[in-house]
Each structure stands twice: as C-alpha cells, then as structure tokens.
Design an enzyme around this catalytic site. Structure first.
Site, mmCIF file in Angstrom:
data_model
loop_
_atom_site.group_PDB
_atom_site.id
_atom_site.type_symbol
_atom_site.label_atom_id
_atom_site.label_comp_id
_atom_site.label_asym_id
_atom_site.label_seq_id
_atom_site.Cartn_x
_atom_site.Cartn_y
_atom_site.Cartn_z
ATOM 1 N N GLU A 1 -2.990 -5.245 0.491
ATOM 2 C CA GLU A 1 -3.035 -6.333 -0.497
ATOM 3 C C GLU A 1 -2.501 -5.874 -1.855
ATOM 4 O O GLU A 1 -3.157 -6.019 -2.876
ATOM 5 C CB GLU A 1 -4.455 -6.876 -0.624
ATOM 6 C CG GLU A 1 -4.953 -7.640 0.580
ATOM 7 C CD GLU A 1 -4.233 -8.971 0.773
ATOM 8 O OE1 GLU A 1 -3.815 -9.576 -0.232
ATOM 9 O OE2 GLU A 1 -4.075 -9.377 1.940
ATOM 10 N N ASP A 2 -1.309 -5.323 -1.859
ATOM 11 C CA ASP A 2 -0.598 -4.979 -3.096
ATOM 12 C C ASP A 2 -1.193 -3.816 -3.884
ATOM 13 O O ASP A 2 -0.801 -3.597 -5.019
ATOM 14 C CB ASP A 2 -0.506 -6.197 -4.030
ATOM 15 C CG ASP A 2 0.648 -7.088 -3.635
ATOM 16 O OD1 ASP A 2 1.486 -6.615 -2.861
ATOM 17 O OD2 ASP A 2 0.696 -8.229 -4.097
ATOM 18 N N ALA A 3 -2.150 -3.118 -3.316
ATOM 19 C CA ALA A 3 -2.657 -1.952 -4.048
ATOM 20 C C ALA A 3 -1.660 -0.811 -3.891
ATOM 21 O O ALA A 3 -0.775 -0.856 -3.034
ATOM 22 C CB ALA A 3 -4.016 -1.549 -3.509
#
Lengths: 377, 604
Positions: free
Chosen positions: B221-223
């Site tokens: 999730e975009d981390a």
C-alpha cells in the site's frame, strides 16, 4: 406423513413446507420424515432474529451504505421515442420520501393474447397515448382583422390517430366557450370570437389553450413505447393512469403496473402499495449491481405502510409519528417539537435509542434490553 | 446586395463595419507585426457570428508563439546565434514580429504547431518549445511525456511540498514552520528547467539507490522500506524551525507586559523547573535543549480587571503569568534569539527553535512522478538485499505501485539515473526532448550492466540468491513536509471544554478523537448497549434530582444532604447519572420558560 405435514404447518412457513414436500424422497420412513422436520424446525428457529436485535438500524445501514456508491444515473431507453427514467439514489430518495409527484412516472402494460403476441401492438399503443389538438395540427393561424383562429389539421396524423375534422370541431365546441366554431373547408376549422371587443391578447391565449385540448387516448400517458420482452409484446409508457388503463379489456390487469406508489395505493390499496415500495427499491438496487437483502427493504416498506397509509421516511411522515419528543427534536426542526411538547405537556418515556444516547443511559437494545432483578436479602 | 458587412468591436464597443473582413484582420495583424500597432492588440475573427473583435484591454492571459509564414518559422538559426551572443533580446524579437503574444480568443484563429518538423503551410504559429504546455514545476518531472497527465500533476504537486534549501539567508530569517533538508543534491536526471531556474541554488531532494521489490510486506500500500544505515549516513535528515514570539503589550492605564522571570507570587506561576533555562532578562539562552512545557520567554501581564475590588484584595501583586512555553509534544534546541521593537514601539522578543528530524516510520517521501509513500520499515543494512556487485539499495519500492498508475517515467528515471551515476554525468530528461531511452540502455550495456536495468540480487537475511532479477537504479527522491512528529496524537485523559465538559477537539489542544454519529450506530447495531454508554461517558455527571418538582437540586456538603432549591430539604432527592450535555439542555429550556420535569422511576 400427511399428519406430520399438518402438525408442522403451524410451526413452519408455508413455502418451507412446500419445498420440503417437493424434495422429500419417495420411499422414506415416517421416522426419518419426523427427523427432517425436527432439524428443519431447529434450523428455522435459530435463524430467526433474536429479541433485542436492532433491526431498524441494521436495515438503515444496509441500505444506506451501498447507496453512497450509487451513481446519479438516469436510464435511457434506446427506442424511437427516447425515454429516460430516474434510477439510482434520486429514485430511492423519491420512494422513501413518499413523494406524491414522482419525477418520471411510468407504466408497464402487459396485454392479453393475442395482442401480447404482437397483434395490433402499434395501434394499441397509439390509442393509449394521450393526444391533443397540437399533435395533429399543421398550423394555428390568427386572423387579426376578423379576430379568429384558424386550425389547419394535418391529414396524415388525423388518419393515423383516426380522428376526423368533425370530431375535432365537436370536441372544441365542448371545451372552448365564447367562440363560434365551424368547419371552414377540408381539415380546416375556424374559431371566431363571439364578442365584439375581444382583445388580441385573449385570442392569443385561446390559441395556446386549444393546443392542449384533449382528443383521444388516456389522460396522463404522454409517451408510449411498444417493446418485446421475453417473447411477449408489451407497452411501456411515460406518464401513468392505472385506473383508466385497467379498464381497457385488451390489457392484462393482473400484471400491468405503474411505478407511482400512490396510484397503486389508490387503486389496489395499502398491501399492494407496500409490495410496490419493495419492488421499486429493490429494482433500483439490483440495477446498480448492488446486493441488499430484501428483508431490509421489507422492513422499511412495513414502517412506511403500517398505519394503512403511506408515510415517507421524513419529518412529516414516519418521524412525526415517533413517541419521544427528544427523538423527534433530534431529527429535524427541533424548536417546533420542543415548543409543541412544552405546550401540551408531553412526557418522554425514554423508550428508544436516541433519547437514551442523549441522556447517557444504556440504550434499550441488545444487552441494554433485559433487566436483571436480584433478591436483596 | 453586396457582401455582408462585418461588425468590428474594439474592447467590447462597436466601432464600425468593414466590407472585407479577412483582409482587414490580416492588415491589423501585419501592422502589429511591423510594430506600427501596439503589440498588446489582439484580433479575433469570429466568422460564425460575422464579427471582428479587437482587444487591447488589460487582464487577458496571453502567451508567446513564434510566427510562421508559408510553413517556415520566422525565428531562424541566425536569431538564435545573435541571442546567444547577446546582440539582440526578447523585445527585439517581438518588435520585429518574430514572436507575438496571442490571447485566448486570437488563439481560436491560429493553428499552432507543436514541433518545427511538423510545420505545414497551413500553420500560423509554432510553440517556442514543446515544454511550453507545462508549468514550471511540471517541467521538472523527467521523461514526463511517458506519463499519464494525472501523474504529472501529482508529481509536480509533490515537488512543491518537498523539503530543500528554500532560502540562502535562512539563518537570519524568522519564518514560521519551515524545514531545511540538511544535505540536498542536484538530480542526476534533469530537465533544462533545472538549469534555467538555477535549481542548483535551491535543490530539494537526494539521489538514492532504489530497488523495485517487496520485502516481507512492509512496503505494501505505497509504503517504502528505508535502509537504516542510509539514514545514519544522513539521508533524508532535515531541520525543522519554529519561532516563539512574545510582545510587551500596552494596556489602558499605563500598564504593560513585562518580559522577565516571573515572581513566585504571580498568578498562574508554573514551577521553578519550568523557568530554569531563562536568563536574567527572562529570555532563554541559545543552544538550550528544551522540552515540552519549558518556558522559552518569561512574561507577566497586568491583572485582567483593574477594579475597585483592588482595595479588598489581600494579595498586592496580582500580575498574571503569560509566558511562552513549548507546546505539548514539542522539543528542540534554541537556535536564535532576537530582541527588537515592533511598529507600535513595543518590545518584541523572538526565539527560534530548531529540531533535527531524522526519518522515522511514517515520514512521507516521493519520487518526482507522483509516487509518494510513507516509510513502513527502517531495515538494518545487514538485512537489506544486495546486488552481485555489493550495492545495497537505500529504498525498496513496491512493484504494485507501477501497473495501475502507469508511471513509465519513474522506471526510465531509475535506469537513466543508474546510467548517469555510472558514467559520471547528468542525463537530460526534459519532457519531449530527452535523451533517447534506447541510447541510455545501450550505454548502460556498454558499462557492463544488463541493458534493462535488472540485476541479480541476494536476500540480505539468508544470503540466498533471489530467483527473480530485480530492477534497481538511481533516482531523485524528495522528503515531503508531512512528518509524523508534527501529526502524531493520542489521548487517554486530558483537557475538557468549559461549557460542555466534553473533551477538547484537535491535536493542538490535546483533544479527544470523536466517536461520531455513524460510529455510534455500529455499537447500537451490535447491541452492545453498555459499551456504548461507556464510550459516551466523557461528560457524565451525577445530578441530584428532586422527586417532587423534577428539577436538579444540589448537594449541601456542610450538612451532607441533598437540597432542592424549589421544595427545600424535606423531599426525596435521588442522584441520577446523566450526560452534562443533557443537563445543559434542561438548563437552556428553563431559561426559555419551559418546565422540563424529570420524573424518576425505578427501571426494573
């Protein structure tokens, strides 16, 4: 075995019993049948809603949450005469608010055979449609010198609608007062003002008025669209008039419906209206590709129709019927309710959820519902 | 009847008719290009409505374009040479009609070519540069023409929030809430705008080694996962500056605030410990390490109400404490102290605090392609994957961020950055005018790397080779100004509002997190009635209610018994637990002459 069926008739709903009957193997011992019944009953009892379950709120959330994903779509018919119908959230709001005037009234008219097989389908459709003078007139002329209006009929459309110029002039005579009306030639009708000092403005107004003179068809049906649905011909209309449509003997009265809930209520009564609310809401939700259990909608429809009349989920409808002042005041127009309550000396028994949240008391739902009494020694 | 006359309007006013409108318009444009008419004039020939609109008013948006005649741009190599030698300037080009400004309406009549190669005899104008269609920040995105427009938007927006070197005189400035990146760098993959805008004077990012791979799910999730050693080497460190200021305000009656260490008998005196950093003048000394609650500027104010009551007042000194102290959760080092006067002649003290911000979990980073993300894990270098040549990436970026967003420029920058890094030069990635991607690949191959940028990598924990080849390269990464240190917030107990006795709202006031209407519904739907009550207990009060009149009474602590103000002592009074908000509602109704009677009965 029949005895067993009879025994469980009262304990289980009819459709469960019938489906059990269908699926029951042919040669089965009555002991096993009894076992089946017992298990079914047990399963049925456990799947019932528990006492104290907050069904209303669950229904509200179950309908409300998917509603946020709905698009503000209007649905178009790809037909000769384009029709669009409000669907999506606007339609749901319209139904639940119990609006008297819905934005796109519509009927689905089923026909009796042989018409349902396509016989004269276009003709029937055309005859249902409300036709006014405007629809079959080429032009309206105003003669300023003679203070008269000349109506020139379109022979093509008069033939199509099956109306003669004589009929037209007769209808005009009935509906327009203060003018002498006569046929002034083929497909021409002249209206002459009787009075001497009739202003031009008035003549102009009459011209606009006669445009809307009703000639044929059923009032309220503004558009018709014959379509074929599952090997059957039927007619979809814009505008509704259930009462008059049902009088036609070509129409299948058992299946013809309208989307106007109040019309159904007036013609068929409250039970039909309730069913119609369920059907209409469910149709919209299904249309959007969402999945809501029908029982939530049924609960909403029930609350809307318990009183024998249709009440909307609004401050004039269901909410106004709440017993608690605080609950009503916390919804909309609080001042109105508080003033009324103080004038009449209302008592709030704090019997529902909202009031108890306001007072920071346990809400009478779920674990807050039962009371425990212990003997103090 | 001849040809229909065309109406002519100047600045919206009708001025006359012309017979041959097209030659009229052509004439005006020619005269303007010759310099005989003002270059501010724009003509719009509206053939549909048969009108010619002339505009010379102010406030129109206009843009420069190169004039094209017979399929040839008027701006030639000769002009460019002269420009480079500084023989001519921009205004000369406009005077000679080589470049002209079009407004929105005249653009309707123009056919503008994007590239010089695409010119045809029909074209009337040529863009100065294809980059002209984009703004300053958007032009800074390398290889932008490989992207979807929404990503370019996001990319340029993110760049505006990046920490960098915002002003060279920062040391003497008193800006509110600013950040400085400690070691900013120029990007390896640049666009010409970097040069034009003197980006080297105010860079705002750092070049990092980035590998596109997942790692135990900590970059989903975009981390992003960051190499701990990279942080320890100084990557992404920034300094946060925040000033505190105090002013000696003047009040009526000649009273004045005073910056000094407050006396112990001042109203609202904190504690000696809180004032420990203050010097004799009541101001903190530079390089003091301060924490939350510490006073930075000591100040006292005169008493609020100077009334006749003074005579009866026992305490002679009623000055109020009004020091400036560090807010909840703040820390830092005093960087700079300044004492001046403001425009009203009042003494003004400003103290600037500095706080070094080392990247931590939750800090936001981004590339220049709208690929923002927060740190999900800070991983020791020993556990990071490494390549065959021993390169350890600084950042691990999740591959799931690529397909749906289609940021091809992100991938190309990685490859071009890798190549530029190895070859020791910068790469021109100007949108529409960049170094060819295939050339970059070839050069990468000639440097001894796989041309697609992939490398064999090894698991940092097990040392085992990864079955998949990992795409790894260098790119420019930006640290964004959203840092957890400024946002983290939680509360168990804390301040409440005076009126409603409910918790305050917002992080600054150490407020509570509201359990709202819809959250309430979930409790009701679950039937957890008593849990719901407990959640809403924040403003509960116990009110003694009189059984006979239904009003709230009070407890007489002297006699230790409840008392009803209406019915007196000899009635039954029972304690009822309600929310304070409801008590307020009842009070408000009473003030409206409504009698809200509480009828008590046993619940069971």
């Amino acid at each position: 075995m029949d005895k067993l069926f009879k025994e469980y008739n009262e304990k289980l709903p009819a459709n469960i019993i019938t489906s059990l009957k269908e699926k029951m193997p042919k040669n089965i011992s009555s002991a096993n049948v009894k076992k089946i019944f017992e298990l079914t009953l047990k399963e049925y009892e456990t799947s019932k809603v528990e006492a104290g379950e907050c069904v209303g709120l669950v229904a509200a959330e179950s309908i409300g949450e998917p509603s946020t994903q709905m698009t503000l779509n209007t649905f178009h018919f790809a037909g000769v005469s384009e029709m669009n119908i409000t669907t999506g959230l606007p339609r749901i709001i319209e139904i639940l608010d119990a609006r008297k005037k819905i934005s796109t009234p519509m009927m689905e008219i089923y026909l009796k055979p042989p018409y349902s097989k396509g016989k004269d389908i276009k003709k029937i459709a055309q005859s249902i449609k409300e036709t006014t003078l405007k629809d079959m007139t080429k032009e309206f002329l105003i003669n300023i010198a003679e203070l008269s209006i000349e109506v020139v009929l379109d022979p093509k459309s008069t033939k199509e609608f099956g109306v003669t110029d004589t009929v037209v002039s007769k209808t005009l005579q009935k509906s327009i007062k203060g003018y002498s009306i006569r046929k002034s030639g083929d497909n021409k009708i002249t209206l002459k003002a009787k009075g001497k000092d009739v202003s031009l403005n008035e003549i102009y107004k009459t011209k606009e008025k006669i445009k809307g003179v009703y000639l044929k068809g059923i009032k309220g049906i503004t558009q018709v669209l014959p379509i074929k649905r599952e090997n059957e011909f039927m007619i979809i209309t814009a505008g509704t008039n259930l009462k008059d449509i049902l009088k036609l003997d070509k129409v299948d009265q058992t299946r013809t419906i309208t989307n106007d809930i109040f019309e159904i209520y007036n013609v068929f009564g409250i039970e039909a209206a309730r069913q119609s609310i369920i059907g209409e809401v469910y149709k919209v939700i299904e249309n959007q590709g969402l999945n809501v259990d029908i029982r939530h909608i049924m609960l909403v429809a029930d609350t809307m129709s318990v009183t024998g009349m249709i009440r909307g989920i609004s401050r004039y409808g269901v909410v106004s019927g709440k017993a608690s002042v605080l609950a009503r005041a916390s919804f909309e127009t609080p001042l109105k309710h508080i003033i009324e309550a103080s004038l009449t000396g209302e008592i709030d028994n704090l019997s529902s959820v909202v009031e108890n949240v306001m007072l920071n008391q346990p809400v009478p739902v779920g674990t807050g519902l039962p009371g425990l009494i212990t003997k103090v020694k | 009847m001849g040809e229909q006359m065309t109406e002519v309007y100047l600045n919206g006013k009708f001025v006359g008719d012309v017979e041959n409108s097209s030659s009229f318009v052509k004439n005006i444009i020619d005269e303007r290009r010759k310099g005989k008419l003002t270059s501010n004039l724009n003509v719009f020939h509206d053939e549909k409505n048969n009108e010619v609109l002339l505009e010379s008013s102010k406030g129109r948006v206009r843009r420069p374009l190169i004039v094209v005649k017979e399929g040839k741009a008027l701006l030639t190599e000769k002009h460019v040479e002269q420009l480079e030698k500084n023989e001519i300037g921009w205004s000369d080009l406009i005077q000679h009609g080589i470049i002209e400004f079009l407004d929105a309406s005249e653009e309707e009549n123009a056919l503008v070519s994007f590239n010089e190669e695409e010119l045809t005899p029909e074209h009337t104008h040529l863009e100065l540069s294809p980059l002209d269609i984009m703004g300053l920040a958007t032009s800074l995105v390398p290889y932008g023409n490989f992207n979807q427009s929404t990503r370019l938007n996001a990319g340029s927006k993110n760049q505006k929030q990046a920490l960098g070197f915002y002003a060279a005189n920062f040391a003497v400035r008193m800006d509110m809430d600013v950040n400085l990146l400690n070691t900013p760098q120029m990007p390896i993959v640049q666009s010409i705008i970097h040069e034009i805008s003197d980006y080297h004077k105010h860079p705002s990012g750092q070049n990092v080694v980035i590998a596109i791979m997942s790692y135990e799910g900590y970059n989903m999730e975009d981390a992003i996962i960051i190499n701990k050693s990279s942080i320890e080497r100084g990557m992404g460190r920034s300094t946060y500056y925040r000033p505190a200021l105090a002013e000696e305000l003047r009040y009526s009656g000649g009273l004045i605030d005073e910056v000094s260490i407050p006396d112990k008998d001042v109203r609202g005196y904190k504690s000696e410990k809180d004032y420990r950093y203050l010097e004799g003048d009541g101001i903190i000394y530079p390089e003091a390490k301060v924490n939350e609650g510490d006073v930075v500027i000591g100040k006292t104010s005169p008493p609020r109400f100077l009334s006749s009551l003074d005579e009866y007042n026992l305490t002679s000194n009623t000055r109020r404490e009004s020091s400036v102290s560090l807010r909840h959760g703040e820390k830092g080092v005093v960087d700079f102290v300044m004492i001046t006067e403001n425009s009203e002649g009042n003494k003004l003290v400003q103290v600037r605090m500095r706080d070094e911000r080392i990247p931590e979990i939750g800090d936001k980073f981004t590339s220049r392609h709208g690929q923002k993300g927060v740190i999900g894990l800070i991983l020791p270098q020993t556990d990071m994957p490494f390549s065959a040549s021993g390169i350890v990436p600084d950042i691990l970026f999740s591959p799931h961020g690529i397909p749906s967003r289609m940021t091809i420029s992100h991938l190309i920058e990685m490859m071009a950055g890798k190549m530029g890094c190895l070859a020791g030069r910068t790469i021109d990635g100007t949108t529409f005018n960049s170094e060819n991607e295939t050339e970059v690949r070839k050069e990468l191959l000639s440097l001894g790397f796989k041309e697609n940028g992939e490398e064999t990598m090894y698991n940092g924990k097990s040392g085992k080779i990864f079955k998949a080849k990992i795409f790894i390269g260098n790119m420019y990464y930006l640290k964004l100004k959203h840092m957890v240190a400024n946002k983290i917030h939680s509360r168990a107990r804390g301040p409440i509002q005076l009126l409603t006795r409910q918790p305050t709202e917002g992080r600054a006031k150490e407020g509570g997190l509201r359990l709202g209407e819809m959250e309430k519904d979930t409790f009701v739907a679950h039937g957890t009635s008593l849990l719901l009550k407990e959640r809403f207990d924040s403003d509960r009060t116990v009110v003694p209610v009189c059984e006979s009149c239904g009003f709230a009474g009070f407890h007489d602590h002297y006699k230790n018994r409840a008392f009803c103000p209406v019915c007196g002592e000899n009635v039954e009074i029972n304690d009822i637990e309600i929310s304070y908000a409801f008590k307020l509602l009842i009070d408000e109704m009473k003030s409206l002459c409504i009698y809200p009677k509480m009828i008590l009965e046993n619940k069971y």
